[in-house]
Write a protein that holds these residues in place. Structure first.
Motif, PDB file in Angstrom:
ATOM      1  N   GLU A 835       0.854  -1.172   0.000  1.00  0.00           N
ATOM      2  CA  GLU A 835       0.000   0.000   0.000  1.00  0.00           C
ATOM      3  C   GLU A 835       0.900   1.235   0.000  1.00  0.00           C
ATOM      4  N   LEU A 836       0.470   2.268  -0.665  1.00  0.00           N
ATOM      5  CA  LEU A 836       1.277   3.486  -0.682  1.00  0.00           C
ATOM      6  C   LEU A 836       0.955   4.319   0.553  1.00  0.00           C
ATOM      7  N   GLY A 837       1.999   4.918   1.113  1.00  0.00           N
ATOM      8  CA  GLY A 837       1.821   5.748   2.295  1.00  0.00           C
ATOM      9  C   GLY A 837       1.600   7.208   1.931  1.00  0.00           C
ATOM     10  N   PHE A 838       1.412   7.985   2.952  1.00  0.00           N
ATOM     11  CA  PHE A 838       1.223   9.420   2.742  1.00  0.00           C
ATOM     12  C   PHE A 838       2.452  10.022   2.076  1.00  0.00           C
ATOM     13  N   ARG A 839       3.607   9.547   2.527  1.00  0.00           N
ATOM     14  CA  ARG A 839       4.852  10.113   1.996  1.00  0.00           C
ATOM     15  C   ARG A 839       5.082   9.744   0.533  1.00  0.00           C
ATOM     16  N   ASP A 840       4.341   8.739   0.013  1.00  0.00           N
ATOM     17  CA  ASP A 840       4.508   8.346  -1.392  1.00  0.00           C
ATOM     18  C   ASP A 840       3.710   9.244  -2.342  1.00  0.00           C
ATOM     19  N   ARG A 841       2.915  10.114  -1.756  1.00  0.00           N
ATOM     20  CA  ARG A 841       2.075  10.942  -2.625  1.00  0.00           C
ATOM     21  C   ARG A 841       2.900  11.827  -3.546  1.00  0.00           C
ATOM     22  N   ASP A 842       4.001  12.277  -3.016  1.00  0.00           N
ATOM     23  CA  ASP A 842       4.855  13.125  -3.855  1.00  0.00           C
ATOM     24  C   ASP A 842       5.374  12.335  -5.056  1.00  0.00           C
ATOM     25  N   ALA A 843       5.711  11.075  -4.776  1.00  0.00           N
ATOM     26  CA  ALA A 843       6.237  10.245  -5.874  1.00  0.00           C
ATOM     27  C   ALA A 843       5.180  10.069  -6.963  1.00  0.00           C
ATOM     28  N   ILE A 844       3.955   9.823  -6.545  1.00  0.00           N
ATOM     29  CA  ILE A 844       2.873   9.633  -7.530  1.00  0.00           C
ATOM     30  C   ILE A 844       2.648  10.932  -8.308  1.00  0.00           C
ATOM     31  N   THR A 845       2.670  12.032  -7.577  1.00  0.00           N
ATOM     32  CA  THR A 845       2.504  13.331  -8.245  1.00  0.00           C
ATOM     33  C   THR A 845       3.608  13.532  -9.276  1.00  0.00           C
ATOM     34  N   GLN A 846       4.813  13.142  -8.901  1.00  0.00           N
ATOM     35  CA  GLN A 846       5.954  13.297  -9.799  1.00  0.00           C
ATOM     36  C   GLN A 846       5.809  12.394 -11.030  1.00  0.00           C
ATOM     37  N   ILE A 847       5.360  11.178 -10.801  1.00  0.00           N
ATOM     38  CA  ILE A 847       5.176  10.227 -11.920  1.00  0.00           C
ATOM     39  C   ILE A 847       4.176  10.792 -12.923  1.00  0.00           C
ATOM     40  N   VAL A 848       3.087  11.301 -12.398  1.00  0.00           N
ATOM     41  CA  VAL A 848       2.051  11.842 -13.288  1.00  0.00           C
ATOM     42  C   VAL A 848       2.595  13.069 -14.025  1.00  0.00           C
ATOM     43  N   ALA A 849       3.324  13.894 -13.307  1.00  0.00           N
ATOM     44  CA  ALA A 849       3.887  15.092 -13.945  1.00  0.00           C
ATOM     45  C   ALA A 849       4.880  14.699 -15.026  1.00  0.00           C
ATOM     46  N   ASP A 850       5.725  13.716 -14.730  1.00  0.00           N
ATOM     47  CA  ASP A 850       6.732  13.282 -15.705  1.00  0.00           C
ATOM     48  C   ASP A 850       6.096  12.636 -16.932  1.00  0.00           C
ATOM     49  N   ALA A 851       4.944  12.014 -16.704  1.00  0.00           N
ATOM     50  CA  ALA A 851       4.255  11.382 -17.842  1.00  0.00           C
ATOM     51  C   ALA A 851       3.659  12.432 -18.771  1.00  0.00           C
ATOM     52  N   GLY A 852       3.494  13.642 -18.266  1.00  0.00           N
ATOM     53  CA  GLY A 852       2.995  14.749 -19.094  1.00  0.00           C
ATOM     54  C   GLY A 852       1.658  14.441 -19.718  1.00  0.00           C
ATOM     55  N   THR A 853       1.591  14.620 -21.020  1.00  0.00           N
ATOM     56  CA  THR A 853       0.328  14.367 -21.720  1.00  0.00           C
ATOM     57  C   THR A 853       0.208  12.905 -22.135  1.00  0.00           C
ATOM     58  N   GLY A 854       1.195  12.118 -21.770  1.00  0.00           N
ATOM     59  CA  GLY A 854       1.167  10.705 -22.142  1.00  0.00           C
ATOM     60  C   GLY A 854       0.091   9.963 -21.384  1.00  0.00           C
ATOM     61  N   GLY A 855      -0.030   8.693 -21.704  1.00  0.00           N
ATOM     62  CA  GLY A 855      -1.090   7.886 -21.117  1.00  0.00           C
ATOM     63  C   GLY A 855      -0.557   6.794 -20.208  1.00  0.00           C
ATOM     64  N   ILE A 856      -1.261   5.664 -20.230  1.00  0.00           N
ATOM     65  CA  ILE A 856      -0.947   4.565 -19.322  1.00  0.00           C
ATOM     66  C   ILE A 856       0.491   4.079 -19.522  1.00  0.00           C
ATOM     67  N   ARG A 857       0.907   3.973 -20.771  1.00  0.00           N
ATOM     68  CA  ARG A 857       2.262   3.480 -21.039  1.00  0.00           C
ATOM     69  C   ARG A 857       3.307   4.439 -20.484  1.00  0.00           C
ATOM     70  N   SER A 858       3.040   5.733 -20.667  1.00  0.00           N
ATOM     71  CA  SER A 858       3.974   6.741 -20.143  1.00  0.00           C
ATOM     72  C   SER A 858       4.025   6.670 -18.624  1.00  0.00           C
ATOM     73  N   ILE A 859       2.875   6.460 -18.016  1.00  0.00           N
ATOM     74  CA  ILE A 859       2.851   6.372 -16.550  1.00  0.00           C
ATOM     75  C   ILE A 859       3.661   5.163 -16.082  1.00  0.00           C
ATOM     76  N   ILE A 860       3.536   4.057 -16.809  1.00  0.00           N
ATOM     77  CA  ILE A 860       4.321   2.865 -16.435  1.00  0.00           C
ATOM     78  C   ILE A 860       5.816   3.161 -16.561  1.00  0.00           C
ATOM     79  N   HIS A 861       6.184   3.825 -17.652  1.00  0.00           N
ATOM     80  CA  HIS A 861       7.609   4.186 -17.826  1.00  0.00           C
ATOM     81  C   HIS A 861       8.083   5.045 -16.663  1.00  0.00           C
TER      82      HIS A 861
END
Lengths: 872, 209
Positions: A835-861
């Motif tokens: 399970e992701l913790g509170f402190r992992d929220r930044d990581a998820i935010t970063q992943i989504v930001a890094d994926a930019g306009t990309g989709g599921i594949r970009s998010i996986i990358h």
């Protein structure tokens, strides 16, 4: 002592922070002004007492409540509308302080969220064995079921181990080794068996006798085998068989759907030798019209299963699994060919994917008065076993190129394995075992050296990482012990291999690291089990050995390679099964009177649609708004008809452009999602709303308090669920959660328990009007009526209104960030097995930001590149 | 079912096919001369005795069209040749040669062995038994009207329902004609018994519906 002091300090810090001081950290005034009036010991509104809660910040339950407090203040949900509101600055300040406090506290919790040692899931175990040995064995059912935590079965908390597991692992290891070890110097010769569906043990012998099937010749009723009419059945199946009448039959057309007493199968071929087999079959469809064969209504589908026969194969109730659906064009035989793995006693099962069971029972009476669809099978041909090499890969993994020698089973000097000669045990099967070549076993002239060499090669593959010499030596010692006790080389090595397959190194994901970040081999394992659900292949292992796998460009290339490989379908299947609860698709059966169109074919098509859709999002890297809406769907004919979309023919799922006004598109309105969120009779906005909030939006709603009774749907159809919920929401204790749950749930009321679109509820009561049969199979017997109108309109918690599901979709896709964050979070939980913790929220935010306009594949990358994936 | 039980079942069915002591005596009488000659040849040490002809009751001739089927199936059996078939009597005269020639000794056993060859050679569609045409004229003919599919397999099914009953000497069955005919010994069996056995096998009797 130190620990107690820490917790005392932590609690004191929070208590002081919140209520007495440190205003710069957390605004005590804020809570006093906006929260405590409702959430104190006397009121405990929403079950929350801030005074009591604050003293237990070190407790994980209290910590989670503080996280929710943070989220509700952040979202603007609290303080509630109608109450004095803080300024934006005040809100931001308290959010910032709380966030800091939560991050600090979480890192000190006794059990921080961290990937812990866990065993393989059943799916992982099966895939790992399959890839390690190159054999497609069915192993999941041999092991106890896995639990589930936070929606996924990969969390260590869900993967307990017991003495039952251990016993089953030993059994499974023996089973695997039985199949893997080669016992004959030459492979069984590939043979071809052509099976008539009319043969004894064939699909339709019994059915032809009672009217569930007919014999056909030249696409017409066979005059030599007249159909059952006027309730008169054929007499004495044995007499027909003796006269060879079934062998002469050209084709058999089947009307009867599989049921508990009718499990048609091609038992005339039941495998003796495990291996790959090539299957060919010829199928066509027709409409049986009171004794005449006429063109079918379209392309029908036949379902092939693999039936794992037990005992001598008699009777029904044998376990089976789906192979696939195959087209049967109208009055035009189509030949299908595919390769499949057969285990001993496996035989092909066959079923017509027509309408549900109860609809076509009328054929029993009189085929001269029956009209309905049928599928004809001309033959099934099975060719095999097919081997690329001999001994096969599985044996070579264990014994390399060591020669096989014939041995004397009665030898007193050495203990040889007891060989069970392959033998046909299935009644009615015509394929027979081939000549036994004698008792053979692998031979070593230098057993100790060979044992060391073979184990040194095998163990790193099985354990998915380099194995220290001393560990290899411990397994060599096991083999030596058995050699010293008089076992032959094969038995001694088998003993060691069995121990290896039951060891924690094999059964567990072990990430040896004294730091938070994982090593290269753990990275290879994570990546492989994430995207292939199985062990790393040679290329991943080599990169890990070279120490280059963690390099961003290497990692990116590997993710691409893995996603392009056919094995990534395992990820698609397993992730969707859990994330979207597809595993619950058969949890309940639709009421046959209310939903006569329900069938196994429809149900399997629903799952196929969702998996194909996710695959499409992955391949085309479509953005997260496609989780909610899209201008296309992945359909076969069955679903297209169910959705009211014309122009789709056949059983294979393909991309279909949707009409502009279609309510379909996206996961939200797929039949699979709508079925797993309903029971077999009625729908309720509550479970559907909860599903949308939790699985698609990532905003789970608290479960109802224990003292609140569940809403019983009115199965008579007199009262709509909306009317019932309106009364329910009048209770302020319920209103808060239902403001979030109900909107999506109400919009989805436009879909029945099978995901069919509706404007009126179905009912069995009253003098309501019968339905128009636009989307219903004309052969179905319909007894339901149309009740009250469906009202899908409502408003979101923030007040935005919508008239129907399309309106809801427009609101939801307006926040792509929210959708992307949720899917990133779900993928991350699956990938890092925690399970992701509170402190992992930044990581998820970063992943989504890094994926930019990309989709599921970009998010996986981006997920794979993120530190979250590289740390425990 | 265990092998032992299967063996016992087969033995029981053979006993049923050949009937009781009376019929065994009939078999013995019919084959007596033939066997004597054959054994004499053997005793003289002749390597290849001449083929011998003998007449047998043929079980499985339930319709006229089955005569051709019998001739075709029997033609595939080594050392056996069909000389002629008398459908009305339900008998055939066969020419036996080589190892199929009947020898002196256990006559029942030899006939069982010969029957086994025929039964296996015709995949169970036909069997041999001792001839009885002369007795047939003394039997009572029973005609039973039946209703069902004009299907060869079903007609054979109706035949199989009663042909092995005690007191039944010859049966024909044809759903196309809508009739089962049996020649019976009224002292041993009767119409009701036959009808009950037919209905047990789900043969619909005309007049039942």
């Amino acid at each position: 002592m130190m620990k107690h002091r820490f917790w005392f300090s932590a609690a004191l810090l929070v208590w002081a922070s919140v209520f007495f001081g440190a205003r710069h950290a957390v605004g005590a005034d804020f809570f006093e002004t906006h929260c405590v009036d409702c959430h104190n010991a006397a009121t405990t509104e929403g079950g929350l007492n801030l005074h009591d809660l604050s003293r237990n910040i070190g407790d994980r339950s209290a910590f989670r409540k503080w996280v929710r407090i943070h989220d509700r203040i952040q979202s603007g949900e609290m303080p509630p509308p109608g109450q004095p509101q803080p300024t934006e600055q005040e809100r931001a300040r308290v959010i910032g302080s709380l966030r800091q406090l939560l991050i600090q506290t979480e890192s000190r919790l006794t059990e921080p969220d961290q990937t812990r040692v866990r065993r393989l899931t059943r799916v992982e175990y099966e895939n790992t064995i399959r890839d390690l040995f190159g054999m497609r064995l069915q192993l999941q059912e041999r092991l106890p079921g896995d639990g589930k935590v936070h929606g996924f079965d990969r969390n260590s908390d869900a993967l307990a181990i017991s003495h039952v597991h251990l016993a089953k692992y030993v059994e499974a290891a023996d089973h695997v080794l039985d199949f893997a070890i080669c016992t004959q110097p030459k492979p069984p010769q590939a043979e071809t068996y052509r099976i008539s569906p009319a043969e004894d043990g064939g699909v339709s012998l019994l059915a032809a006798f009672n009217g569930g099937a007919v014999f056909l010749r030249d696409k017409q009723p066979d005059p030599q085998h007249p159909p059952v009419v006027e309730g008169i059945q054929h007499v004495d199946r044995g007499a027909h068989k003796i006269l060879g009448m079934y062998e002469d039959a050209e084709s058999v057309g089947i009307h009867r759907h599989e049921d508990s007493s009718f499990m048609p199968r091609f038992q005339a071929f039941s495998a003796i030798y495990p291996g790959r087999y090539r299957v060919r079959t010829s199928l066509w469809s027709y409409t049986w019209d009171q004794g005449e064969v006429k063109p079918a209504r379209g392309t029908e589908a036949a379902r092939f299963t693999m039936i794992q026969l037990k005992g001598n194969g008699r009777h029904n109730g044998h376990p089976s699994y789906l192979i696939g659906y195959f087209d049967a064009p109208s009055i035009d035989s189509q030949v299908h060919e595919f390769e499949w793995w057969f285990n001993p006693k496996d035989c092909l099962g066959f079923n017509v994917a027509l309408a549900p069971v109860h609809i076509y029972h009328q054929y029993k009476r009189d085929l001269n008065s029956f009209t309905g669809p049928g599928i004809a099978c001309d033959y099934v041909e099975v060719e095999g076993p097919l081997y690329d090499q001999w001994p096969p890969k599985a044996h070579r993994e264990l014994f390399g190129d060591l020669p096989l020698i014939e041995f004397d089973a009665n030898s007193q000097a050495v203990t040889f394995p007891e060989r069970e000669r392959p033998k046909q045990q299935i009644t009615g099967a015509k394929n027979r075992q081939q000549e036994y070549q004698g008792d053979w076993t692998v031979h070593s002239q230098a057993p100790a050296a060979d044992a060391r060499r073979l184990l040194a090669a095998f163990l790193p593959k099985a354990f998915r990482r380099p194995v220290p010499d001393e560990l290899v030596e411990s397994y060599v010692d096991l083999a030596k012990q058995r050699l010293a006790a008089g076992d032959c080389f094969e038995l001694a090595m088998r003993y060691a291999y069995r121990a290896a397959l039951c060891s924690p190194d094999f059964l567990y994901h072990i990430e040896p690291s004294d730091r938070d970040d994982i090593d290269e081999f753990s990275l290879a394992n994570r990546l492989s089990y994430f995207l292939w659900n199985s062990l790393p292949d040679a290329e991943l292992t080599q990169l890990a050995m070279a120490g280059t796998l963690h390099q961003p460009e290497v990692l990116r290339a590997q993710v691409e390679r893995l996603l392009r490989h056919e094995k990534s379908n395992r990820f698609v299947r397993d992730f969707c099964r859990q994330w979207l609860r597809l595993e619950d698709i058969a949890a309940n059966d639709a009421d046959p009177k209310l939903y006569p169109e329900a069938s196994t074919y429809m149900q399997n098509s629903m799952v196929a649609e969702t998996e194909a859709y996710f695959r499409e999002l992955l391949d085309a890297d479509l953005d997260a708004t496609h989780l909610i809406d899209s201008d296309f769907a992945m359909l076969n004919e069955k679903l297209a008809v169910h959705y009211g979309i014309a122009g789709v023919s056949g059983s294979q799922v393909r991309k279909v452009k949707l009409p502009p006004d279609s309510p379909r598109g996206g996961l939200l309105t797929q039949a699979s999602i709508l079925k797993v969120t309903a029971n077999g009779t009625t729908t309720s906005p509550v479970p559907r709303g909860a599903f949308v909030m939790e699985r698609l939006l990532g905003q789970p709603v608290d479960p109802p308090p224990e003292d609140v009774p569940a809403i019983d749907p009115d199965v008579r159809g007199a009262t709509t669920i909306r009317e019932q919920l309106t009364r329910h929401r009048a209770d302020p204790a319920c209103a808060g959660c239902h403001a979030k749950l109900d909107p999506a749930g109400f919009a989805l009321e436009s879909f029945d328990v099978l995901g069919g679109f509706r404007e009126r509820y179905r009912t069995m009561e009253g003098d309501n009007a019968p339905p128009e049969r636009i989307l219903l199979d004309p052969h179905l017997r319909v007894s339901f009526k149309l009740g009250p109108n469906v009202d899908p309109s409502y408003r979101l918690a923030d007040g935005r209104e919508f008239a129907d599901v399309q309106g809801l979709k427009r609101h939801l896709v307006a926040d792509p960030q929210l959708l992307a964050t949720n899917v990133a979070r779900q993928l991350a939980i699956y990938a890092v097995s925690r399970e992701l913790g509170f402190r992992d929220r930044d990581a998820i935010t970063q992943i989504v930001a890094d994926a930019g306009t990309g989709g599921i594949r970009s998010i996986i990358h981006q997920l794979v590149q993120n530190e979250l994936f590289h740390t425990r | 079912m265990s092998n032992q039980r299967i063996h016992l079942c087969r033995a029981a069915s053979r006993r049923a096919a050949f009937g009781g002591v009376t019929r065994r005596l009939a078999i013995a009488a019919a084959l007596g001369a033939l066997l004597t000659a054959v054994s004499a040849d053997v005793l003289r040490g002749q390597d290849a005795p001449d083929p011998e002809e003998a007449t047998f009751r043929i079980l499985g001739l339930f319709m006229k069209v089955r005569v051709e089927a019998f001739e075709k199936a029997a033609a595939a059996i080594d050392d056996l040749q069909v000389v002629r078939v008398d459908y009305d009597a339900g008998e055939a005269t066969l020419r036996l040669s080589g190892p199929l020639r009947l020898q002196k000794g256990d006559r029942d056993r030899q006939l069982r062995a010969l029957n086994e060859r025929v039964r296996i050679g015709t995949r169970g569609a036909f069997e041999l038994a001792a001839p009885q045409a002369k007795l047939l004229s003394k039997r009572t003919k029973v005609e039973i009207a039946i209703k069902g599919h004009d299907c060869l397999g079903c007609s054979f099914g109706a035949y199989r329902a009663i042909y092995q009953l005690k007191g039944v000497y010859r049966v024909t069955a044809d759903f196309g004609e809508g009739q089962v005919i049996a020649w019976i010994d009224p002292q041993v069996t009767d119409r009701d018994t036959l009808q009950a056995e037919l209905e047990k096998k789900k043969v619909v009797l005309r007049g039942d519906d």
